[in-house]
Design an enzyme around this catalytic site. Structure first.
Site, PDB file in Angstrom:
ATOM      1  N   ASN A   1      21.960  -1.546  10.352  1.00  0.00           N
ATOM      2  CA  ASN A   1      21.621  -2.792   9.660  1.00  0.00           C
ATOM      3  C   ASN A   1      20.803  -2.525   8.398  1.00  0.00           C
ATOM      4  OD1 ASN A   1      23.079  -4.374  11.351  1.00  0.00           O
ATOM      5  ND2 ASN A   1      21.355  -5.417  12.314  1.00  0.00           N
TER       6      ASN A   1
ATOM      7  N   GLU B   1      28.647 -12.057  13.412  1.00  0.00           N
ATOM      8  CA  GLU B   1      28.980 -13.440  13.678  1.00  0.00           C
ATOM      9  C   GLU B   1      30.252 -13.774  12.890  1.00  0.00           C
ATOM     10  OE1 GLU B   1      25.692 -16.141  13.229  1.00  0.00           O
ATOM     11  OE2 GLU B   1      24.332 -14.763  14.226  1.00  0.00           O
TER      12      GLU B   1
ATOM     13  N   GLU C   1      24.758  -3.119  20.123  1.00  0.00           N
ATOM     14  CA  GLU C   1      25.902  -3.984  19.820  1.00  0.00           C
ATOM     15  C   GLU C   1      25.988  -4.143  18.307  1.00  0.00           C
ATOM     16  OE1 GLU C   1      28.118  -5.673  21.961  1.00  0.00           O
ATOM     17  OE2 GLU C   1      28.951  -5.876  19.952  1.00  0.00           O
ATOM     18  N   PHE C   2      27.200  -4.075  17.761  1.00  0.00           N
ATOM     19  CA  PHE C   2      27.349  -4.151  16.302  1.00  0.00           C
ATOM     20  C   PHE C   2      28.153  -5.370  15.880  1.00  0.00           C
ATOM     21  CE2 PHE C   2      26.998   0.292  17.648  1.00  0.00           C
ATOM     22  CZ  PHE C   2      25.870   0.683  16.939  1.00  0.00           C
TER      23      PHE C   2
ATOM     24  N   LEU D   1      29.456  -4.810  -1.018  1.00  0.00           N
ATOM     25  CA  LEU D   1      29.000  -4.814  -2.410  1.00  0.00           C
ATOM     26  C   LEU D   1      29.256  -6.203  -3.001  1.00  0.00           C
ATOM     27  CD1 LEU D   1      30.036  -1.357  -3.967  1.00  0.00           C
ATOM     28  CD2 LEU D   1      27.787  -2.108  -3.163  1.00  0.00           C
TER      29      LEU D   1
ATOM     30  N   CYS E   1      19.757 -11.432  11.875  1.00  0.00           N
ATOM     31  CA  CYS E   1      19.707  -9.981  12.136  1.00  0.00           C
ATOM     32  C   CYS E   1      19.152  -9.169  10.965  1.00  0.00           C
ATOM     33  CB  CYS E   1      21.102  -9.489  12.492  1.00  0.00           C
ATOM     34  SG  CYS E   1      21.778 -10.352  13.931  1.00  0.00           S
TER      35      CYS E   1
ATOM     36  N   THR F   1      18.624  -5.585  20.029  1.00  0.00           N
ATOM     37  CA  THR F   1      18.149  -4.704  18.957  1.00  0.00           C
ATOM     38  C   THR F   1      16.640  -4.548  19.117  1.00  0.00           C
ATOM     39  OG1 THR F   1      19.887  -5.528  17.530  1.00  0.00           O
ATOM     40  CG2 THR F   1      18.043  -4.435  16.438  1.00  0.00           C
TER      41      THR F   1
HETATM   42  C1  UGA Z   1      25.013  -8.021  11.040  1.00  0.00           C
HETATM   43  C2  UGA Z   1      25.768  -6.681  11.090  1.00  0.00           C
HETATM   44  O1  UGA Z   1      26.833  -6.708  10.138  1.00  0.00           O
HETATM   45  C3  UGA Z   1      26.365  -6.437  12.488  1.00  0.00           C
HETATM   46  O2  UGA Z   1      26.975  -5.177  12.531  1.00  0.00           O
HETATM   47  C4  UGA Z   1      25.214  -6.492  13.496  1.00  0.00           C
HETATM   48  O3  UGA Z   1      25.689  -6.321  14.820  1.00  0.00           O
HETATM   49  C5  UGA Z   1      24.524  -7.842  13.403  1.00  0.00           C
HETATM   50  O4  UGA Z   1      24.012  -8.027  12.069  1.00  0.00           O
HETATM   51  C6  UGA Z   1      23.400  -7.854  14.395  1.00  0.00           C
HETATM   52  O5  UGA Z   1      22.435  -7.125  14.214  1.00  0.00           O
HETATM   53  O6  UGA Z   1      23.518  -8.517  15.429  1.00  0.00           O
HETATM   54  P1  UGA Z   1      25.774 -10.568  10.800  1.00  0.00           P
HETATM   55  O7  UGA Z   1      24.319 -10.876  10.662  1.00  0.00           O
HETATM   56  O8  UGA Z   1      26.624 -11.383  11.696  1.00  0.00           O
HETATM   57  O9  UGA Z   1      25.964  -9.044  11.277  1.00  0.00           O
HETATM   58  O10 UGA Z   1      26.395 -10.710   9.342  1.00  0.00           O
HETATM   59  P2  UGA Z   1      26.947  -9.772   8.176  1.00  0.00           P
HETATM   60  O11 UGA Z   1      28.405  -9.934   8.086  1.00  0.00           O
HETATM   61  O12 UGA Z   1      26.414  -8.405   8.266  1.00  0.00           O
HETATM   62  O13 UGA Z   1      26.296 -10.500   6.926  1.00  0.00           O
HETATM   63  C7  UGA Z   1      24.877 -10.549   6.786  1.00  0.00           C
HETATM   64  C8  UGA Z   1      24.488 -11.235   5.494  1.00  0.00           C
HETATM   65  O14 UGA Z   1      24.801 -10.416   4.393  1.00  0.00           O
HETATM   66  C9  UGA Z   1      25.149 -12.582   5.239  1.00  0.00           C
HETATM   67  O15 UGA Z   1      24.178 -13.493   4.785  1.00  0.00           O
HETATM   68  C10 UGA Z   1      26.161 -12.274   4.169  1.00  0.00           C
HETATM   69  O16 UGA Z   1      26.427 -13.393   3.352  1.00  0.00           O
HETATM   70  C11 UGA Z   1      25.443 -11.189   3.391  1.00  0.00           C
HETATM   71  N1  UGA Z   1      26.364 -10.322   2.630  1.00  0.00           N
HETATM   72  C12 UGA Z   1      27.285  -9.566   3.271  1.00  0.00           C
HETATM   73  C13 UGA Z   1      26.243 -10.249   1.243  1.00  0.00           C
HETATM   74  O17 UGA Z   1      25.379 -10.930   0.634  1.00  0.00           O
HETATM   75  N2  UGA Z   1      27.094  -9.443   0.549  1.00  0.00           N
HETATM   76  C14 UGA Z   1      28.019  -8.694   1.154  1.00  0.00           C
HETATM   77  O18 UGA Z   1      28.754  -7.971   0.448  1.00  0.00           O
HETATM   78  C15 UGA Z   1      28.134  -8.759   2.553  1.00  0.00           C
END
Ligand code: UGA
Length: 446
Positions: free
Chosen positions: A206, A150, A146-147, A248, A258, A121
């Site tokens: 993101n 984790e 890449e999307f 949400l 990220c 990124t």
């Molecule tokens: C995120 C993106 O979702 C991926 O698409 C992207 O590839 C990745 O970053 C990256 O840039 O490499 P990730 O960091 O693994 O992925 O995690 P997410 O599932 O997006 O969650 C991120 C944070 O948001 C977590 O701390 C999660 O607890 C929080 N979250 C998520 C919330 O607080 N509320 C939600 O409704 C969803």
């Protein structure tokens, strides 16, 4: 196809194993010898469901090797660059040291016709800066963000929601189609763009996700001021297909390696480009996100009459999200550390992230299981929504804790069930429920 993957962190290790699983001949390269050693032995240096099995399968096929020597990339026709681009230590921008070092090290091993494919990124414009250097070798450059998430990294890599190719040479599309033949055959949408658009797709995605989370957390602040319930609000909003319920989830907010650094780097880049006003709202997104951590600490303080000094507090969850041992910018770990800093006797646990937390914060007390963490606790805080925490039996936890106060930092517990079992329930963006707390007498220093 012969493929090299430069940088075997989260992204690179999963990508290398997935490419080998698809039938390609892959060499994964990393400067970290310890990392290469464990990966070569089939043990990922981080927790990711399904990755040990994938590494074992790819290793046994003979199509996946790891090395610390960049010269081993020679002979591959596609070179993925998947090194980290962390936040700079002196500001919000992205630190491109690893990326530049990887590309410089790769240059002598490129042959005319090779394709370098950026996956990291990066700030928009980075690929255009790299291009002249790569072009001197007769190789070409593409950007292929890449999307992967984790915890879902393998599925996201094998069958992503979409594939984006940022190209300078139209012929490179065929080469990438060969790499991704499996996903394309499964009808994964493909979007072909220029380099800048491909770089932007990633950071914009993101930024949107972070904004969605902070939007609902802003609503949680309003809900707290009015007695409304943010979880019901999110359910009702989510039924509108234009809005959708995913991301949400109100609570402690986003963390990890990220979203937080990507929105900051995006703002820093917008500043350089003279379009800082366009992304000013991301500063608000970041601020809302950070306020959630403050608020959770305040909720605990409220329950203890203003001081947590000497209070025994169990923290369930340290990882930035479930199914991960990653504690980079983890809201859960941050709250645990802050409460300990206020004098609370915090005992923290997590199904996977105790070791990673211990390395960063050896001063905290850790337990290896829920039972040990909650025994004699005066408050139980659920800060990462692991399935085993969501499914806890409140009656059983109540037998171990010394006081039935639960703080649901992720709005992931069944409030009615906990209240029926005699617990006082607090959460972010929802009214308190259950018996009002009879404040334990303040601890007085002898
Ligand atoms: C995120 C993106 O979702 C991926 O698409 C992207 O590839 C990745 O970053 C990256 O840039 O490499 P990730 O960091 O693994 O992925 O995690 P997410 O599932 O997006 O969650 C991120 C944070 O948001 C977590 O701390 C999660 O607890 C929080 N979250 C998520 C919330 O607080 N509320 C939600 O409704 C969803």
């Amino acid at each position: 196809m012969k493929i090299s993957v430069i940088g075997c962190g989260y992204l690179g290790a999963v990508h290398a194993a997935a490419m080998a699983d698809l039938g390609h001949d892959v060499i994964g390269i990393d400067v970290d010898a310890a990392r290469v050693e464990v990966l070569a032995a089939g043990h990922p240096p981080f927790y990711e469901p399904g990755l040990p099995a994938l590494l074992a399968r790819a290793g046994a096929s003979g199509r996946l090797r790891f090395s610390t020597d960049i010269a081993d990339a020679a002979g591959a026709s596609v070179h993925f660059v998947a090194v980290g681009t962390p936040q700079r230590s002196d500001g919000n921008g992205a630190d491109l040291t690893f990326l530049n070092a990887a590309v410089d090290a790769l240059l002598p091993h490129l042959a005319p016709g090779d394709l370098v494919v950026g996956k990291s990124t990066v700030p928009v414009g980075t690929a255009a800066d790299l291009l002249p250097r790569i072009a001197t070798t007769g190789a070409s450059l593409a950007w292929n963000p890449e999307f992967l998430r984790e915890g879902h990294a393998i599925a996201d890599t094998l069958i992503p929601d979409r594939i984006v190719y940022g190209l300078v040479r139209p012929a490179d599309e065929t080469l990438l189609d060969e790499v991704y033949a499996g996903a394309l055959a499964a009808d994964v949408p493909k979007i072909v763009t220029d380099l800048a658009t491909a770089e932007l797709v990633k950071v914009a995605a993101n930024a949107f996700l972070a904004t969605k989370i902070s939007f609902i957390n802003a609503m949680a602040e309003v809900a707290e001021a009015t007695g409304a319930d943010v979880t019901q609000l999110a359910d009702a909003l989510g039924h509108d297909e234009r809005i959708g319920r995913r991301f949400l989830g109100a609570g402690l907010g986003f963390g990890g390696g990220c979203l937080p650094k990507d929105i900051r780097a995006f703002m820093a880049r917008a500043d350089e480009l003279g379009v800082d006003q366009a992304l000013g709202f991301l500063g608000e997104v970041d601020a809302i996100n950070n306020r959630r951590r403050d608020r959770l600490v305040d909720v605990v303080l409220e329950e203890f009459g203003g001081s947590v000094a000497g209070r025994r507090i169990a923290v369930l969850g340290l990882a930035f999200k479930p199914d991960s041992d990653d504690v980079r910018d983890s809201p859960a770990l941050d709250v645990a550390v802050r409460l300990a800093g206020l004098g609370a006797e915090v005992t923290a646990t997590d199904p996977q992230a105790v070791q990673t937390s211990l390395r960063r914060h050896p001063q905290l007390r850790y337990a290896t299981c829920v039972g040990a963490a909650v025994t004699d606790a005066e408050a139980v805080l659920v800060l990462t929504e692991w399935r085993e925490y969501r499914e806890l039996d409140p009656a059983a936890v109540g037998m171990l804790a010394s006081s039935k106060l639960v703080v649901d930092g992720r709005n992931c517990l069944d409030r009615d069930e906990w209240v029926a079992a005699g617990w006082r329930y607090r959460a972010l963006g929802r009214p308190a429920a259950g018996p009002a707390r009879v404040a334990a007498p303040a601890l007085v220093e002898a």
